[in-house]
Design an enzyme around this catalytic site. Structure first.
Site, short mmCIF file in Angstrom:
data_model
loop_
_atom_site.label_atom_id
_atom_site.label_comp_id
_atom_site.label_asym_id
_atom_site.label_seq_id
_atom_site.Cartn_x
_atom_site.Cartn_y
_atom_site.Cartn_z
N THR A 374 -76.38 -39.21 -17.62
CA THR A 374 -75.07 -37.94 -17.55
C THR A 374 -73.86 -38.99 -17.70
O THR A 374 -74.19 -39.83 -16.46
CB THR A 374 -75.32 -36.81 -17.48
N GLY A 467 -77.60 -36.35 -13.23
CA GLY A 467 -79.25 -35.89 -12.48
C GLY A 467 -79.55 -35.23 -12.66
O GLY A 467 -81.16 -35.21 -12.15
O1 DON Z 1 -77.41 -30.99 -19.44
C1 DON Z 1 -78.47 -31.23 -18.91
O2 DON Z 1 -78.72 -30.61 -17.95
C2 DON Z 1 -79.06 -32.52 -19.02
N1 DON Z 1 -79.28 -32.58 -20.14
C3 DON Z 1 -78.13 -33.65 -18.18
C4 DON Z 1 -79.08 -35.08 -17.93
C5 DON Z 1 -78.44 -35.83 -16.73
O3 DON Z 1 -77.96 -35.61 -15.93
C6 DON Z 1 -79.50 -37.27 -17.31
N2 DON Z 1 -78.71 -38.08 -16.02
N3 DON Z 1 -79.29 -38.48 -15.13
#
Ligand code: DON
Length: 563
Positions: A374, A467
Site C-alpha cells: 500500500t 503493511g
Molecule cells: O486495506 C487493507 O487493509 C489492505 N488492503 C492494505 C494492504 C497493504 O497495506 C499492503 N501493504 N503492505
C-alpha cells in the site's frame, strides 16, 4: 478528554529543534511539507504547494503522480482513504473511496467445490478486483476542498506518463519480485521485456496508455474513468477472465464522506479513519487501553511497555474479527469500541503474563503474511491544512493483472473480505459475517491515515502506513513515540516495531529490539517471531513554527521535502 499532564521529557515533545542531538533528524521547512514513498511524486506535491495550491491540491497531484511513478501501490485501479484537516474551521473530513464489490458478487463466490477458499481466484484473478474508487475519491477531494483546476493537478502525472521518467532501483527491483505479475504476462512490453526481465534501473519508462487514460480524466472528470471509453475498455477486459465489474458497476461507484473517529491521548486529539477501515477504531481503542499507564516512565522499547502494547493489540484485533465491516451493511459498535470506559475495562484484564489468544476468543492458529504494498503520504500546507492519505491495490501490483489498453493494474481488494469465516486472508486476518462478500459492500480495511492535533488545532503529527494488518499497530507506535516518549519524528518512525494481531498468537518484532527485552517478553509467556522490517510511516508535522517530515528509510526511493 483526559489530561494527565506533560509527558516524558516535560517539554514540547513535537518540536524537533529541541532535540537536535538525536541520532535521526527530520527534514525541516518553513512553508509546507510533503512526504511520500516516491521522490518524483513528492516533488510534484511540493511544486503544487509552491504555486499556491493547498494541501488537498498537492495531495490529489501526488495521488495521480504515484499512479505513474509507483505503480505497485500508487493507483487509479484501486481505492483508499483520505483524512483532511481544515485548519481555519478546525474541521476534519474522512473521505472513503474504498473499492466496492461488484453487483454480481456473492458471499461464497471464492469457495471451490470442496468449500475451500480458492486463493488464486480471490487474490490473482480479475474476480479479485473491486470497483476502483481512487479517481472518484481524489476528484471529490479536489472539488470540495481544493483550490486548483483539475487540469493543473493532473498535468504533472500526465507528463510523467507521456514523456516518461527514469526507473529507480526500487521500482526495477519491486517488478523483479512481483512473480504474480509476470505470470499473467499482461504487463509485458511496458514493465517487462519479452523474456520477463523487469525494466532496468535508469531506463526511461513511458506509459502512453496510462497518459491517455489520465488525459480523459483531466478533460472529463470522473466521467473520464467511470463512463465512456475507459469504462468500456475495463468492462471488456473483465470478460477475458472471470471478472465481474461491468460498466454499470463503474457508473454506480460512490465516494462517501464519513464522520471521522475522534479519540484523545493525554492532551492531543487523535482523528482517524472510520469503517470500512478498522484503523481509526482500533487505534483509539488501543490508546484508551494504555492511557492510564505511564509508558514514558516504563521506557520506550522496554519489556514492560512492549507487553502492555501487545496485550492491547491482541484485544483490539480480537474485536476486529467479529465487530468490524462496512457500516452501510453491518452494525459496527463504534461508540462502545472507542469509549474510554471500555478501554479501562480491557486494561483490567491485562496481567503480568501474556493472555493466550484462545482465552480471548477461540480460533485456529494461522500465519500472518504481508505480501502487499500500500502507500501512504502526508502533506501540510503553509496555512496548517493537512492531508493523510493511504491508498492501495492491496498486494504489490494488486492482482497482477494490468489492463494494457488503459495502462493500469487492477486491485485484488476482494481478498480483504472474509471469503470463508475463520479462514485467514493474505494478512492472516480472520473474520466473520460482518465482513462477508455482498454486492455493493466495501471490504474491511486496516488503513489508518491519522491526524494528531494539539490544543491549538495544529497538526503536530500526520501519519499512516502500508503493511496490511500491521498498519494499525505501526501508527500506534509512531504516535506513542512522539506523544509519550518524546522522540522527534525521525526517531519515532525509525524505532523498531512490534506487532500482535490476536491470531496467530505471536508477537512479531523487527530486528533492533534488545535481546534482553525479548528474553523478558518470552519469560512473560509471549511467543516471539522476528520479521523483516515492515511499514512505511511517511509522516509530517507542524508545530506552528516549523514543518517537519520524515520518509521512513525502511523502503527505498521515498522522499520528505518541504520548502
Ligand atoms: O486495506 C487493507 O487493509 C489492505 N488492503 C492494505 C494492504 C497493504 O497495506 C499492503 N501493504 N503492505
Amino acid at each position: 478528554m483526559l489530561f494527565l499532564g506533560a509527558s516524558a521529557a516535560g517539554q514540547s515533545t513535537t518540536n524537533p529543534i529541541i532535540q537536535s542531538q538525536a541520532r535521526f533528524q527530520p527534514v525541516l521547512a518553513r512553508q509546507g511539507m510533503v512526504v511520500s514513498a516516491e521522490a518524483l511524486a513528492t516533488q510534484v506535491g511540493v511544486e503544487i504547494l509552491r504555486k499556491g495550491g493547498n494541501a488537498v491540491d498537492a495531495a490529489v497531484a501526488v495521488g495521480f503522480a504515484l499512479a505513474v511513478t509507483h505503480p505497485r501501490a500508487g493507483n487509479i485501479g484501486g481505492g483508499g482513504f483520505m483524512m483532511i484537516h481544515l485548519r481555519d474551521e478546525d474541521r476534519q473530513v474522512a473521505i472513503d473511496y474504498r473499492e466496492m464489490a461488484p453487483a454480481a458478487a456473492e458471499r461464497d463466490m471464492y469457495l471451490d467445490e470442496n468449500e475451500n477458499v480458492d486463493q488464486g481466484k480471490v487474490r490473482f484473478s480479475r474476480a479479485a478486483a473491486g470497483v476502483p474508487g481512487t479517481v472518484a475519491g481524489l476528484l471529490h477531494a479536489l472539488e470540495r476542498y481544493g483550490t486548483m483546476k483539475r487540469r493543473q493537478v493532473l498535468a504533472p502525472a500526465i507528463k510523467l506518463a507521456r514523456s516518461g521518467f527514469k526507473v529507480s532501483r526500487d521500482l526495477s527491483r519491486s517488478l523483479g519480485r512481483a512473480r504474480h505479475v509476470i505470470e499473467h504476462g499482461t504487463a509485458r512490453g511496458v514493465f517487462y521485456d519479452r523474456d520477463d526481465n523487469p525494466i532496468k534501473t535508469g531506463t526511461l519508462l513511458k506509459q502512453p496508455a496510462l497518459a491517455r487514460t489520465l488525459g480523459r480524466i483531466s478533460k472529463l472528470g470522473a466521467d473520464g474513468f467511470y463512463r465512456g471509453e475507459t469504462a468500456v475498455q475495463l468492462a471488456l477486459d473483465m470478460q477475458q477472465g472471470e471478472g465481474l465489474i461491468t460498466q454499470q458497476d463503474l457508473g454506480n461507484y460512490k465516494v462517501v464522506e464519513r464522520d471521522p473517529i475522534v479519540g484523545s491521548f493525554r492532551d492531543h486529539r487523535v482523528v482517524s479513519m472510520p469503517p470500512p477501515s478498522s484503523g481509526g477504531i482500533h487505534l483509539v481503542q488501543m490508546l484508551n487501553i494504555i492511557e492510564g499507564d505511564d509508558l514514558a516512565e516504563l521506557g520506550a522499547g522496554s519489556a514492560a511497555v512492549s507487553h502492555l502494547l501487545t496485550e492491547a493489540m491482541r484485544r483490539a484485533y480480537a474485536d476486529r474479527s467479529v465487530h468490524l465491516g462496512d457500516p452501510d451493511f453491518t452494525q459496527v459498535p463504534m461508540r462502545r469500541l472507542t469509549s474510554k470506559d471500555y478501554g479501562k475495562a480491557l486494561r483490567k484484564t491485562i496481567g503480568e503474563r501474556a493472555t493466550p489468544s484462545d482465552k480471548i476468543n477461540p480460533g485456529e492458529q494461522i500465519e500472518a503474511a504481508a505480501p502487499g504494498n500500500t502507500t501512504h503520504f502526508s502533506i501540510i500546507d503553509a496555512d496548517g491544512n493537512a492531508v493523510a492519505n493511504t491508498y492501495t491495490l492491496n498486494f504489490s501490483y494488486g492482482s497482477g493483472i494490468y489492463v494494457p489498453s488503459l495502462g493500469f493494474f487492477l486491485n485484488n481488494e476482494m481478498d480483504d473480505f472474509v471469503a470463508k469465516p475463520g479462514e485467514p486472508n493474505g494478512y492472516g486476518l480472520i473474520g466473520d459475517e460482518a465482513n462477508s462478500v455482498q454486492p455493493g459492500k466495501r471490504p474491511l480495511s486496516s488503513m489508518t491515515p491519522t491526524l494528531v492535533l494539539n490544543r491549538d488545532g495544529l497538526p503536530v503529527l500526520v501519519t499512516g502506513s502500508p503493511g496490511g494488518s500491521f498498519i494499525i499497530t505501526t501508527v500506534l507506535q509512531v504516535l506513542l513515540n512522539v506523544l509519550e516518549h518524546g522522540m522527534n519524528l525521525a526517531e519515532a518512525v525509525s524505532a523498531p516495531r512490534i506487532h500482535h494481531q490476536w491470531k496467530p498468537d505471536m508477537l512479531f518484532h523487527e530486528r533492533g529490539v534488545s535481546p534482553d527485552t525479548l528474553k523478558l517478553l518470552e519469560g512473560r509467556g509471549h511467543t516471539l517471531r522476528e520479521r523483516r522490517v515492515w511499514g512505511f510511516a511517511g509522516s509530517a508535522g507542524y508545530d506552528g513554527e516549523w514543518f517537519y517530515g520524515f520518509a521512513d528509510s525502511r523502503r527505498g526511493g521515498a522522499l520528505a521535502e518541504g520548502y
